[in-house]
Design an enzyme around this catalytic site. Sequence first.
Site, PDB file in Angstrom:
ATOM      1  N   CYS A  33       0.835  -1.203   0.000  1.00 41.01           N
ATOM      2  CA  CYS A  33       0.000   0.000   0.000  1.00 41.01           C
ATOM      3  C   CYS A  33       0.869   1.252   0.000  1.00 41.01           C
ATOM      4  O   CYS A  33       0.517   2.249   0.637  1.00 41.01           O
ATOM      5  CB  CYS A  33      -0.956  -0.001   1.186  1.00 41.01           C
ATOM      6  SG  CYS A  33      -0.178  -0.293   2.790  1.00 41.01           S
ATOM      7  N   GLY A  34       1.989   1.193  -0.690  1.00 37.10           N
ATOM      8  CA  GLY A  34       2.842   2.365  -0.797  1.00 37.10           C
ATOM      9  C   GLY A  34       3.487   2.714   0.537  1.00 37.10           C
ATOM     10  O   GLY A  34       3.918   1.855   1.304  1.00 37.10           O
TER      11      GLY A  34
END
Length: 376
Positions: free
Chosen positions: A142-143
């Site tokens: 998720c970054g």
Amino acid sequence: MSCSNLSTWVFSKPSSEHLSSITYKSETNPFRHLHFTSSPGKPSQSQTLPWIKCGIRELRQRIDTVKNTQKVTEAMKLVAAAKVRRAQEAVINSRPFAEALVDFLYSINEQLQLEDVDVPLTSVRPVRKVALVVITGNRGLCGGFNNSILKKAENRIAELNEIGLDYSVLSVGKKGNSYFRRRPHVQVDRFIEAGGFPTAKEAQTIADDVFSLFVSEEVDKVELIYTKFVSFIKSDPVIHTLLPLSAKGEIRDMNGNCIDTSEDEVFRLTTREGKLIVERDSMRTNRGVLSPNLQFEQDPVQILDAMMPLYLNSQILRALQESLASELAARMVAMSSATDNAVELKKSLSIAYNRARQAKITGEILEIVAGAEALE
């Protein structure tokens, strides 16, 4: 090599002294003689594409691997996009109730300031120890979502150490639990595993721990560190003072600045021409003002004691919902970028594969022509 040069090179009669050198060069490095012509003013493909030195079989395997990776990232993007809509609706629907509840409790607390009463959850005492409730995600990919909130917590811990205050951490989420378990120097009071979608039962579990720590005076202040959902492409790590109740009746950060939004941006997922798009709407939150002459039939202390557990539960549930919506939005953006990168990489590998195959075919044609010339 242009097509005209290639035909001239293939069908001309090479001399015998250059025959062996041509065959040797084509076998050792077939890319050495391959150049793509380009129109004036445009860069050639050999200048824009990265250099990929690999065999034909390895290139074919890498192309298949990238295709499979692209399918996985695209599927994860669609799953996150389907879940983030539900999480966003939960965030938007919970904000008015949480804000109205804080305003209501503040109105009661204002009346209690004129009377000689003692409400434990609203009493402000000298701060010696701060409890930090750090809310992270349960999964990765998720970054920089989890890294940003953990960095925010580390900075807050460093600030408390600089001013000489003690602290304790309540970690919520698998990523935060694994992070703090690898750092024994951080004082962690409890590790809490969060579920898939936030529920009132999970928020009540955290609220009970926070309530017991504050009422027993083990801590003098409780802060929530979570990621506030702003939009699909933006989320802000914030610090929200949970206890004691804020003096102005609004959700405040550690600097006394309001972190509530008077205007929410609602993003609706739709499809256009078979592609996923996002439409943006605006929804303004109207804050109600209670009358200063409001009278209560019951004792305000009893009302406040009955409402404070609901306040803790609603604020913690809201933080969990905001964090989940931010995580899903970050994952959707990260998987979208990964899918785009896979498409570009597959394109580069396909061009390199076609170059290698063309070089191999050219080398075989040269060998056939050279063999025919030798027989003559």
